[in-house]
Design a protein around this motif. Sequence first.
Motif, PDB file in Angstrom:
ATOM      1  N   LEU A  71      10.586  -4.470  -1.892  1.00  0.00           N
ATOM      2  CA  LEU A  71       9.955  -3.417  -1.103  1.00  0.00           C
ATOM      3  C   LEU A  71      10.813  -3.220   0.129  1.00  0.00           C
ATOM      4  CD1 LEU A  71       6.169  -4.357  -1.403  1.00  0.00           C
ATOM      5  CD2 LEU A  71       7.611  -3.026  -2.958  1.00  0.00           C
ATOM      6  N   LEU A  72      11.237  -1.993   0.377  1.00  0.00           N
ATOM      7  CA  LEU A  72      12.272  -1.704   1.373  1.00  0.00           C
ATOM      8  C   LEU A  72      11.804  -0.643   2.357  1.00  0.00           C
ATOM      9  CD1 LEU A  72      15.243  -1.562   2.471  1.00  0.00           C
ATOM     10  CD2 LEU A  72      15.733  -0.009   0.552  1.00  0.00           C
ATOM     11  N   LYS A  73      12.084  -0.912   3.625  1.00  0.00           N
ATOM     12  CA  LYS A  73      11.856   0.093   4.673  1.00  0.00           C
ATOM     13  C   LYS A  73      13.121   0.203   5.500  1.00  0.00           C
ATOM     14  CE  LYS A  73       9.449  -0.797   8.418  1.00  0.00           C
ATOM     15  NZ  LYS A  73       8.324  -1.022   9.380  1.00  0.00           N
ATOM     16  N   ARG A  74      13.710   1.379   5.545  1.00  0.00           N
ATOM     17  CA  ARG A  74      14.905   1.616   6.350  1.00  0.00           C
ATOM     18  C   ARG A  74      14.492   2.164   7.713  1.00  0.00           C
ATOM     19  NH1 ARG A  74      19.888   1.670   3.600  1.00  0.00           N
ATOM     20  NH2 ARG A  74      19.719   1.574   1.318  1.00  0.00           N
ATOM     21  N   ASN A  88       9.215   4.944   5.643  1.00  0.00           N
ATOM     22  CA  ASN A  88       8.134   4.392   4.838  1.00  0.00           C
ATOM     23  C   ASN A  88       8.665   3.349   3.856  1.00  0.00           C
ATOM     24  OD1 ASN A  88       6.065   5.971   5.988  1.00  0.00           O
ATOM     25  ND2 ASN A  88       6.581   7.709   4.643  1.00  0.00           N
ATOM     26  N   TRP A  89       7.746   2.533   3.362  1.00  0.00           N
ATOM     27  CA  TRP A  89       8.103   1.502   2.392  1.00  0.00           C
ATOM     28  C   TRP A  89       8.285   2.130   1.016  1.00  0.00           C
ATOM     29  CZ3 TRP A  89       9.313  -3.393   3.648  1.00  0.00           C
ATOM     30  CH2 TRP A  89       8.920  -3.869   4.893  1.00  0.00           C
ATOM     31  N   GLU A 116       0.828  -1.205   0.000  1.00  0.00           N
ATOM     32  CA  GLU A 116       0.000   0.000   0.000  1.00  0.00           C
ATOM     33  C   GLU A 116       0.864   1.258   0.000  1.00  0.00           C
ATOM     34  OE1 GLU A 116      -3.368   2.148   2.866  1.00  0.00           O
ATOM     35  OE2 GLU A 116      -2.895   0.016   3.109  1.00  0.00           O
ATOM     36  N   GLN A 117       1.901   1.266   0.850  1.00  0.00           N
ATOM     37  CA  GLN A 117       2.733   2.476   0.941  1.00  0.00           C
ATOM     38  C   GLN A 117       3.607   2.666  -0.301  1.00  0.00           C
ATOM     39  OE1 GLN A 117       5.067   2.761   4.506  1.00  0.00           O
ATOM     40  NE2 GLN A 117       3.284   2.826   5.869  1.00  0.00           N
ATOM     41  N   SER A 118       4.148   1.570  -0.832  1.00  0.00           N
ATOM     42  CA  SER A 118       5.053   1.673  -1.985  1.00  0.00           C
ATOM     43  C   SER A 118       4.302   1.758  -3.303  1.00  0.00           C
ATOM     44  CB  SER A 118       5.982   0.454  -2.023  1.00  0.00           C
ATOM     45  OG  SER A 118       5.234  -0.731  -2.277  1.00  0.00           O
ATOM     46  N   ARG A 119       2.983   1.412  -3.257  1.00  0.00           N
ATOM     47  CA  ARG A 119       2.143   1.393  -4.449  1.00  0.00           C
ATOM     48  C   ARG A 119       2.703   0.456  -5.512  1.00  0.00           C
ATOM     49  NH1 ARG A 119       0.348   7.770  -5.268  1.00  0.00           N
ATOM     50  NH2 ARG A 119      -0.578   8.027  -3.181  1.00  0.00           N
ATOM     51  N   GLU A 161      18.891  -0.442  10.573  1.00  0.00           N
ATOM     52  CA  GLU A 161      18.048  -1.612  10.343  1.00  0.00           C
ATOM     53  C   GLU A 161      17.229  -1.428   9.073  1.00  0.00           C
ATOM     54  OE1 GLU A 161      14.405  -4.035  12.604  1.00  0.00           O
ATOM     55  OE2 GLU A 161      15.486  -2.414  13.622  1.00  0.00           O
ATOM     56  N   ALA A 162      17.030  -2.530   8.354  1.00  0.00           N
ATOM     57  CA  ALA A 162      16.207  -2.486   7.147  1.00  0.00           C
ATOM     58  C   ALA A 162      15.355  -3.742   7.086  1.00  0.00           C
ATOM     59  CB  ALA A 162      17.068  -2.376   5.899  1.00  0.00           C
ATOM     60  N   THR A 163      14.117  -3.570   6.665  1.00  0.00           N
ATOM     61  CA  THR A 163      13.218  -4.693   6.427  1.00  0.00           C
ATOM     62  C   THR A 163      12.898  -4.717   4.939  1.00  0.00           C
ATOM     63  OG1 THR A 163      12.246  -4.379   8.621  1.00  0.00           O
ATOM     64  CG2 THR A 163      11.042  -5.771   7.079  1.00  0.00           C
ATOM     65  N   LEU A 164      12.943  -5.919   4.353  1.00  0.00           N
ATOM     66  CA  LEU A 164      12.758  -6.036   2.907  1.00  0.00           C
ATOM     67  C   LEU A 164      11.829  -7.198   2.590  1.00  0.00           C
ATOM     68  CD1 LEU A 164      16.116  -5.821   3.581  1.00  0.00           C
ATOM     69  CD2 LEU A 164      16.111  -5.159   1.177  1.00  0.00           C
ATOM     70  N   PHE A 165      11.012  -7.001   1.558  1.00  0.00           N
ATOM     71  CA  PHE A 165      10.270  -8.082   0.930  1.00  0.00           C
ATOM     72  C   PHE A 165      10.850  -8.257  -0.472  1.00  0.00           C
ATOM     73  CE2 PHE A 165       7.078  -6.640   4.059  1.00  0.00           C
ATOM     74  CZ  PHE A 165       6.795  -7.864   4.669  1.00  0.00           C
TER      75      PHE A 165
END
Length: 745
Positions: free
Chosen positions: A730-733, A737-738, A680-683, A719-723
């Motif tokens: 899709l990345l969030k640092r 935001n994603w 949703e955030q990254s569209r 820290e980073a979360t990735l799909f």
Amino acid sequence: MSIIGDVKQICDRLENGGWKDLFLKHGMDISSPDLRGELLRELPNIDRTIPGFEDFAFEGIRGIEPGIPARSLFYHALASSNVVDGLTIFPTLADLETVENLVFGIQPPSLNEIRLRGQNHSLALVVFAAEYRPASETVHEKHADMCFSRTGVARIGTLKAKYDDSIRGFLPFVDEEPHSIRVLPARYSLYIAAERKGEASTFGPMRFQPEDSEHTFWVPIHKLFDGTECIRDYDLNVDFKAHHVNEKLRRIHLELGKRYNTGWSAPEINEPPFIFHEDIADWSHEPAHGKGMLVPAVHAALVEEAKYKGNTLTFIVPQGHEKFSTSLEISPENGRWRQAPEYVHIRHRLEQDGTITNLNDKHDLAQIIDEGGYRAVHYIDYTADGCIEAACPELAFEFPRSEAAYSLVTAPDFFPSCEQGELTKWWIQSVPNELQDELWETPPYPLSDQRIAANLEFKTPDRQGGRTIFSKDDKTMTAIVSLFYNSPVQRSTHLSDSKTTRHSYLPDAASGIIAPGWDVSRDRANDGTEFLSSYGLGSPFPEDSKLCAALSTFWPAVSPDAARTFEPSWPTVSPLTDEEIGQKGNLPWDGVPGPKQIPESKLVDYHSLAYSDYVDHALDNKFTMALTGRIDASEYKARVLSMAYAYRALDITNTEKRLWSVLSFQKVASNDEELQTAIEQSRHHLGGTIYRFVIYRRGSDNIAHPDDFRKIRIEMQEEATLFVNGIDVLLKRNNGNWTHVRPHE
């Protein structure tokens, strides 16, 4: 009883299990009173659209094609692990051997006819490990076929082997006992073979190399088996002998003894357990296994305490000797050739009162082992190398030359559904050039690609004063070849993605030989000739396994990647999930639970590599492949590429990877709540297989754990979360935001 009589009994047993109906679809009746004639009759309506028959050779036109298993519909159906639909009963190994013998014996050739097939090349009696494989796993990759190697690979375990007739093979799993590991056998056969230069268009070898046109290979022509139906006018008797040796402890004392007093020397080090030949592997006596099945001996644990004349065997640890982590290291000659185990376990100390102190419980472990001078307990495993010899007295004068096979009895493979050779093919053919050098610490070259002699120092017990078994000029022992075809296979079958899921005992499923290897090591003779040997592997093998695993899956497809289990030092290459390393659940593959983030903090606790003892875990049977064994080649490839894409999405260069650690790795469902927020955030929508990573850049210094010296505390600085789905990320640092990143660009 004749072979056709035995085959008739097999057909009678299988008939009501769906087999009669299956063969009738091809126009063949296995209940025919003239079974021999039915099997030799040309079949005009072979249906290759039936599942499992897609890769049956187009040249195959009958139930049995004399001398050619791959063109024998009857043999293919029974032997192919992909022929399963509609069947409720499956053949035993002994059944498959009987039908294989029928292929070579339904019209027994004369010796002159066999010699004619040899085309004036040198002939000998040669022992091969052999498997019938789907098209994609064969030498020519055009149809299902027999594959042969003069090296076989069996694997040790803690429970007896179990044959799964539906997959026509063995697996190491024990569903009800996740910490038990079944031994895995290797099957050997004797053939009349011709010595030929490599020919890519006819017999191979597999993954033909430019120099193979100058190398010589033994190519099987005709299988030998007991009885009067193998060669016309001969009544044959084939006898196999297996000889193995484990001399790792002896080699340790020979090497260290050049500079130190270890407490032992000759003649004692020439006795068991410094060197031993027994309780390693022997021939199966189960009738259902047939002949030539070599089965490793079952032991209660993967390693055990060494005993000499009933007493605990120890050695004096040298002061100040080289170490790697908390293992004693015996450096190889010129960084390549190992005359002794590279790593030796030294963390159990025998006290004067006979008790054993586990030095992993000592906060000053590093100081203790550096000072040395204590008696460390020796441990043995039952890995080994050796030879498989075969004799056929009735042909001794006709073929005075015989060639033994090289036999490896080696450590468990924690990815039994993923083979080295398959990864190599994918890595070379499919991985983008710019990524190829970034994926591995060690490329996944299989043992079958090596062109190196077998153990030149191995001698059977009755030849201690005589010649060695293997020749320095015989450098194609581990190669894989097919039967010799008089003309190249012209037409490919419809290749499916179906692959065997059973244990393979051919060397394309084994690791190569660098630093020092997982399945085998290497040494060199006085004249400089390199050769394979098992005595350069860890003593015992888990000592080496720990370091291979911690160094980023040092051996792809056999060694799990434990880089993220221990305090960060090496980058993760092929990530294991949180469940597979015990961050969640209770089945860490190696018995070491993964890292834990301290709640409401930026600190992560790790088990220290120095204090993590795989030998302890092997003694306590804590290893498991219950989860890693589910990882097939497709899953393995996806993980490796996804990890590489995650690094790229974060702009982490190859040299910077060691500054980052993977804290969490999981496969996620498309309806995962966090994933939906990211979309949703990254569209940007993600489809296909999706992995979730949590990766962080760590602080420069390790922090001492306040309560447990066996643990290390690390600070998370970024820290980073990735799909990741193989195309997009899709990345969030940190808490941002994603965003959408395409790592290929």
